[in-house]
Design a protein around this motif. Structure first.
Motif, PDB file in Angstrom:
ATOM      1  N   SER A 171       1.042   2.423  -5.925  1.00  0.00           N
ATOM      2  CA  SER A 171       0.465   2.824  -7.210  1.00  0.00           C
ATOM      3  C   SER A 171      -0.793   2.018  -7.542  1.00  0.00           C
ATOM      4  O   SER A 171      -1.594   2.406  -8.374  1.00  0.00           O
ATOM      5  N   ARG A 172      -0.944   0.856  -6.870  1.00  0.00           N
ATOM      6  CA  ARG A 172      -2.145   0.054  -7.125  1.00  0.00           C
ATOM      7  C   ARG A 172      -3.267   0.362  -6.139  1.00  0.00           C
ATOM      8  O   ARG A 172      -4.369  -0.135  -6.281  1.00  0.00           O
ATOM      9  N   PHE A 173      -2.929   1.107  -5.123  1.00  0.00           N
ATOM     10  CA  PHE A 173      -3.864   1.279  -4.018  1.00  0.00           C
ATOM     11  C   PHE A 173      -4.372   2.715  -4.051  1.00  0.00           C
ATOM     12  O   PHE A 173      -3.875   3.565  -3.313  1.00  0.00           O
ATOM     13  N   VAL A 174      -5.275   2.985  -4.990  1.00  0.00           N
ATOM     14  CA  VAL A 174      -5.727   4.363  -5.156  1.00  0.00           C
ATOM     15  C   VAL A 174      -7.246   4.450  -5.164  1.00  0.00           C
ATOM     16  O   VAL A 174      -7.930   3.466  -5.420  1.00  0.00           O
ATOM     17  N   ALA A 175      -7.732   5.613  -4.857  1.00  0.00           N
ATOM     18  CA  ALA A 175      -9.182   5.827  -4.864  1.00  0.00           C
ATOM     19  C   ALA A 175      -9.430   7.292  -5.162  1.00  0.00           C
ATOM     20  O   ALA A 175      -8.522   8.121  -5.060  1.00  0.00           O
ATOM     21  N   ASP A 176     -10.651   7.618  -5.552  1.00  0.00           N
ATOM     22  CA  ASP A 176     -10.959   9.038  -5.685  1.00  0.00           C
ATOM     23  C   ASP A 176     -12.392   9.298  -5.241  1.00  0.00           C
ATOM     24  O   ASP A 176     -13.095   8.387  -4.810  1.00  0.00           O
ATOM     25  N   GLY A 177     -12.804  10.530  -5.319  1.00  0.00           N
ATOM     26  CA  GLY A 177     -14.191  10.857  -4.996  1.00  0.00           C
ATOM     27  C   GLY A 177     -14.420  11.272  -3.559  1.00  0.00           C
ATOM     28  O   GLY A 177     -15.540  11.534  -3.166  1.00  0.00           O
ATOM     29  N   GLY A 178     -13.366  11.331  -2.744  1.00  0.00           N
ATOM     30  CA  GLY A 178     -13.558  11.756  -1.360  1.00  0.00           C
ATOM     31  C   GLY A 178     -13.595  13.274  -1.253  1.00  0.00           C
ATOM     32  O   GLY A 178     -13.426  13.986  -2.247  1.00  0.00           O
ATOM     33  N   ASP A 179     -13.821  13.759  -0.039  1.00  0.00           N
ATOM     34  CA  ASP A 179     -13.857  15.196   0.193  1.00  0.00           C
ATOM     35  C   ASP A 179     -12.424  15.734   0.164  1.00  0.00           C
ATOM     36  O   ASP A 179     -11.574  15.310   0.943  1.00  0.00           O
ATOM     37  N   ASP A 180     -12.183  16.682  -0.720  1.00  0.00           N
ATOM     38  CA  ASP A 180     -10.821  17.181  -0.881  1.00  0.00           C
ATOM     39  C   ASP A 180     -10.278  17.893   0.348  1.00  0.00           C
ATOM     40  O   ASP A 180      -9.076  18.057   0.491  1.00  0.00           O
ATOM     41  N   ASN A 181     -11.185  18.331   1.230  1.00  0.00           N
ATOM     42  CA  ASN A 181     -10.701  18.997   2.436  1.00  0.00           C
ATOM     43  C   ASN A 181     -10.177  18.023   3.475  1.00  0.00           C
ATOM     44  O   ASN A 181      -9.552  18.420   4.444  1.00  0.00           O
ATOM     45  N   VAL A 182     -10.456  16.745   3.270  1.00  0.00           N
ATOM     46  CA  VAL A 182     -10.024  15.745   4.253  1.00  0.00           C
ATOM     47  C   VAL A 182      -8.691  15.161   3.785  1.00  0.00           C
ATOM     48  O   VAL A 182      -8.608  14.611   2.693  1.00  0.00           O
ATOM     49  N   PRO A 183      -7.631  15.279   4.621  1.00  0.00           N
ATOM     50  CA  PRO A 183      -6.311  14.888   4.124  1.00  0.00           C
ATOM     51  C   PRO A 183      -6.098  13.381   4.034  1.00  0.00           C
ATOM     52  O   PRO A 183      -5.157  12.933   3.395  1.00  0.00           O
ATOM     53  N   PHE A 184      -6.952  12.600   4.677  1.00  0.00           N
ATOM     54  CA  PHE A 184      -6.763  11.137   4.663  1.00  0.00           C
ATOM     55  C   PHE A 184      -8.109  10.485   4.462  1.00  0.00           C
ATOM     56  O   PHE A 184      -9.041  10.707   5.228  1.00  0.00           O
ATOM     57  N   TRP A 185      -8.217   9.664   3.410  1.00  0.00           N
ATOM     58  CA  TRP A 185      -9.479   8.955   3.151  1.00  0.00           C
ATOM     59  C   TRP A 185      -9.372   7.493   3.566  1.00  0.00           C
ATOM     60  O   TRP A 185     -10.344   6.748   3.591  1.00  0.00           O
ATOM     61  N   GLY A 186      -8.157   7.070   3.827  1.00  0.00           N
ATOM     62  CA  GLY A 186      -7.838   5.657   4.014  1.00  0.00           C
ATOM     63  C   GLY A 186      -6.567   5.446   3.232  1.00  0.00           C
ATOM     64  O   GLY A 186      -6.252   6.248   2.345  1.00  0.00           O
ATOM     65  N   GLY A 187      -5.802   4.408   3.550  1.00  0.00           N
ATOM     66  CA  GLY A 187      -4.533   4.217   2.850  1.00  0.00           C
ATOM     67  C   GLY A 187      -3.567   3.487   3.747  1.00  0.00           C
ATOM     68  O   GLY A 187      -3.877   2.407   4.247  1.00  0.00           O
ATOM     69  N   CYS A 188      -2.426   4.103   4.032  1.00  0.00           N
ATOM     70  CA  CYS A 188      -1.433   3.417   4.862  1.00  0.00           C
ATOM     71  C   CYS A 188      -0.873   4.341   5.914  1.00  0.00           C
ATOM     72  O   CYS A 188      -0.673   5.527   5.683  1.00  0.00           O
ATOM     73  N   PHE A 189      -0.593   3.729   7.047  1.00  0.00           N
ATOM     74  CA  PHE A 189       0.159   4.383   8.102  1.00  0.00           C
ATOM     75  C   PHE A 189       1.566   3.781   8.025  1.00  0.00           C
ATOM     76  O   PHE A 189       1.719   2.589   7.766  1.00  0.00           O
ATOM     77  N   MET A 190       2.580   4.588   8.240  1.00  0.00           N
ATOM     78  CA  MET A 190       3.941   4.028   8.104  1.00  0.00           C
ATOM     79  C   MET A 190       4.907   4.638   9.118  1.00  0.00           C
ATOM     80  O   MET A 190       4.845   5.841   9.382  1.00  0.00           O
TER      81      MET A 190
END
Ligand SMILES: C=C(O[C@@H]1C=C(C(=O)O)C=C[C@H]1O)C(=O)O
Ligand SMILES: NC(=O)CC[C@H](N)C(=O)O
Length: 802
Positions: free
Chosen positions: A376-395
């Protein structure tokens, strides 16, 4: 606990019996609510029943609440019948007793359900029993419980009914059944005496005069006439043997819920003194966020992007349009932050770069709460909505950590120690700041970073990728990550050997599964086994492993292909996956879906799509998938049922056939919407593990049985999940199947074959494989199915290794 409340502000509407607002006076609770208790016997369909009840209640004028408790609820299970009766009298107007595994004559399988039937006259209240609940009601009236000759799990048949009581005004019923046991009334029709007139069917038998039959199923000769519904005379108790909530029960079959509600309210109007207790409410909270960053697209290359395509055809187009459009590369470097969860001590270790660099460590943590907070603390916006991953976590989550979420933990002595259990984490989360996403359909490459001021890397990587692409004029072609393979295309792997499941042993396990299905303990069990490939670890191991992956993708392309290399002391892990199965995906706008696969047909030379269509018409294959589809609806309902998302659970596809390289598979799609519910994709993940397609149903009991049948050997990452969630709020996870997994610490030193030579370091690739066992399975076919699935990974590996 599941609670569904309806606002008192709701407008009065049409009642199910057609009368306007008349039900208003029928309701007895202090807030004029109809308060229903649902007793859950650890079934995997319970939430679907609650959703159906809510749906029916939503069309009436009355506010209502539904509370769910387990059969072994701590409050009452150990206490007394009296305490439970008190609770019912004070807090509820009606009870629904759900289905479940086991036998209604066994106290541990039914828990507090058995207290229900001895309610005093003043305290009695309307009850609806479903399947196990129905069987319990019948044995309380003295009837016997018998085994069906042919269990009926996930099978749909026509049911004849009396047109009375809860069947009044009901048309032709197609009913889904999930049972191995049935009620013996010694009714004429059951003991093969002639039934002269149809109305005799609806008369109680001489032996059990209190049980009034309401429906029968005589569609299966060996089983004879099976009692499908009954009413207990003199008491407001009704029950049905089939499952009205199943996706494949027709609308007529579901009407009995409306009818029961009508009967229950009528009974309450006449008999029940005013209630006293408060109904229960739940609240929902919204996630918060504090960090905002904009991912940057620095490189868009129209027409020539290439990579380790996951399931693309010769022209670079995705083989599976719905699921295989993108490839995602997350980059790991010396600054990468990782979270490791070790289940045995509930320990979370956060490291940076090398595993020696521990920056945080906690024991006795609830991993999933910690993850939700982190996310919930690790959020961002403004990327291209067609791209499913902008950065984040692999699990990755292994199967044992999935089991922990449903409280299935075999004791330590029972679990065969995995090599280095304390150093191999059960869950790994890797923070991905830099990534490359390839859109195969529109042939674009997105180079992204969520680290502010990372322009230099973005530029350099974009240029490097453009250079490394082997461009042919009009086509979208493959390129190799040259820095990883060093440009080599053949390697000498040295001696390679395999350890494989033995046919007779596996068939024996299939029979054990079927014995549990016959006894009513499970409806379907996903049995699995493991093959180990021993491979020398010499030379450039990373490059060789990468090539194994490339070859796997070539020979068995799949929409959820994945290559993972997390090299570090203790936690060094390599995964090469060609999974065809999505577990769970959610979009940034909250749309979410499960995509379970069940039913496998091997492709041989000349197999056509038409053969597959025919094969998947079989009762066995359909039943296998239906059970898991209903199970996953239940999992999703469980998260959405106390929120506005409850009504959004749908099944847009069922019995859909997908073609893969070596097999045809049957699948379904279960969708929902998280928007406005205050729930996140992680909430659904946590509540839906392990993936139902890898367990069978009902989930908890089936997992316990499978641990025992599989000899308490850990499945590890196989049967778990693998995927990513991104800073924009979306996520996508596959089921870890058709996958080989290698841990660095699993490497052993072996004696050289020739004296005088140095010992050889042998790595172990572990490949799990299995399939769903039902009453209709044959041990031979199950063994073959397991081998076909296993070989879809093993053969491409051996082709390269040997
Ligand atoms: C167990 C495996 O696959 C699972 C079982 C399937 C089946 O029973 O038909 C199909 C897909 C998976 O959900 C495996 O691939 O090892
Ligand atoms: N679905 C159920 O409730 C099953 C009840 C019982 N275990 C049977 O197999 O008959």
């Amino acid at each position: 606990m599941v609670v569904r409340n309806q606002n008192e502000s709701q407008q009065p509407g049409q009642c199910s019996d057609g009368s306007q607002g008349q039900d208003k006076e029928e309701v007895e609770g202090p807030e004029n609510r109809l308060r229903i208790l649902f007793i859950d016997a650890y079934d995997s369909f319970s939430n679907n029943i609650i959703a159906l009840l809510s749906e029916c209640l939503d069309t009436t004028a009355n506010p209502y609440s539904i509370k769910s408790i387990k059969i072994n609820d701590r409050e009452f299970f150990k206490k007394s019948r009296h305490a439970f009766h008190e609770y019912l009298a004070n807090s509820f107007d009606a009870v629904v007793v759900g289905p479940g595994p086991g036998n209604p004559t066994k106290p541990s399988d039914v828990g507090i359900i058995r207290y229900l039937w001895s309610l005093s006259d003043e305290r009695t209240l309307p009850v609806l029993g479903i399947c196990l609940g129905f069987q319990c009601m019948c044995i309380a009236a003295g009837a016997g419980i018998r085994h069906l000759r042919k269990p009926r799990h996930g099978q749909i048949t026509e049911v004849v009914h009396s047109n009375k009581s809860i069947f009044a005004g009901v048309g032709e019923i197609k009913a889904t059944q999930y049972h191995s046991l049935h009620v013996g009334l010694d009714h004429d029709i059951q003991i093969k005496k002639e039934v002269k007139v149809n109305s005799d069917l609806w008369e109680p038998s001489d032996e059990f005069p209190l049980l009034e039959p309401l429906a029968w199923d005589s569609s299966d000769k060996p089983n004879g006439a099976v009692l499908m519904a009954a009413k207990l005379r003199g008491r407001p108790f009704w029950g049905v043997q089939y499952h009205p909530e199943s996706i494949c029960t027709n609308a007529e079959g579901k009407k009995i819920i409306d009818n029961w509600l009508r009967e229950a309210k009528a009974w309450l109007r006449q008999n029940r003194p005013k209630g006293k207790a408060q109904a229960v409410r739940t609240g929902v909270s919204s996630p918060t966020s504090w960090k905002r960053a904009a991912p940057n697209d620095v490189s868009e290359d129209q027409g020539h992007a290439k990579k380790q395509q996951s399931g693309v055809d010769g022209n670079g187009m995705p083989l599976h349009k719905d699921t295989g459009r993108f490839s995602i590369l997350g980059l790991v470097d010396e600054k990468t932050i990782k979270l490791h969860y070790y289940m045995s001590e509930r320990r979370v270790v956060v490291t940076r770069g090398s595993e020696d660099d521990i920056i945080m460590e906690h024991t006795e943590v609830d991993f999933w709460s910690l993850l939700a907070d982190f996310k919930s603390r690790f959020v961002a916006d403004g990327g291209d909505d067609n791209v499913p991953f902008w950065g984040g976590c692999f699990m990755t989550v292994n199967y044992e950590a999935c089991l922990e979420t449903i409280g299935v933990n075999a004791t330590e002595q029972e679990i065969k120690p995995r090599a280095n259990q304390l150093t191999q984490p059960d869950i790994t989360v890797v923070v991905i700041l830099r990534s490359v996403v390839i859109d195969h359909q529109y042939k674009k490459v997105f180079v992204q970073s969520i680290t502010p001021g990372d322009q230099k890397w973005l530029r350099r990587t974009g240029n490097k990728l453009k250079e490394s692409m082997e461009v042919s004029e009009a086509k979208f072609e493959r390129y190799y990550m040259r820095d990883m393979t060093g440009g080599r295309s053949t390697w000498n792997y040295g001696r390679v050997s395999t350890e494989e499941p033995q046919e007779e042993d596996y068939k024996g396990k299939v029979r054990q599964c079927q014995a549990y299905i016959q006894s009513g303990d499970s409806y379907e069990l996903c049995l699995t086994d493991q093959t180990v490939v021993h491979v020398p670890q010499a030379g450039n191991v990373v490059a060789k492993d990468w090539q194994l992956y490339e070859n796997l993708q070539k020979q068995n392309p799949a929409p959820f292909g994945a290559y993972v290399h997390l090299g570090a002391k203790g936690t060094g892990l390599t995964i090469i996956s060609s999974s065809p199965e999505r577990f769970f995906n959610w979009s940034r706008s909250g749309k979410c879906q499960f995509r379970p696969i069940k039913g496998t047909m091997r492709k041989t030379a000349g197999t056509t799509r038409r053969d597959a269509d025919e094969f998947f018409q079989s009762v066995k294959e359909r039943a296998e998938l239906l059970m898991i589809t209903d199970l996953m609806r239940h999992d999703l309902q469980g998260v959405l049922s106390d929120t506005a998302g409850a009504g959004t659970v749908k099944v847009p596809k069922v019995f859909h056939i997908e073609e893969h390289q070596t097999v045809y598979q049957q699948m379904s799609v279960i969708t929902g919407n998280l928007r406005g519910t205050g729930k996140t994709g992680i909430d659904v993940l946590r509540a839906s593990l392990p993936p139902g397609s890898m367990t069978g149903a009902p989930k908890k009991r089936s997992c316990e049985l499978l641990q025992q049948i599989e000899g308490y050997r850990a499945r590890g990452l196989y049967s778990g999940i693998l995927g990513h969630f991104d800073v924009g709020g979306g996520g996508d996870f596959s089921v870890v199947i058709r996958t080989a997994v290698k841990w660095d610490e699993d490497t052993t030193m072996e004696e050289p074959r020739r004296p005088g030579c140095a010992p050889v370091a042998m790595g172990k690739w572990r490949i799990g494989a299995g399939g769903a066992v039902t009453a209709l399975s044959t041990p031979k076919d199950e063994f073959e199915e397991m081998v076909v699935k296993r070989n879809s990974v093993l053969h491409p590996m051996l082709n390269l290794l040997q």
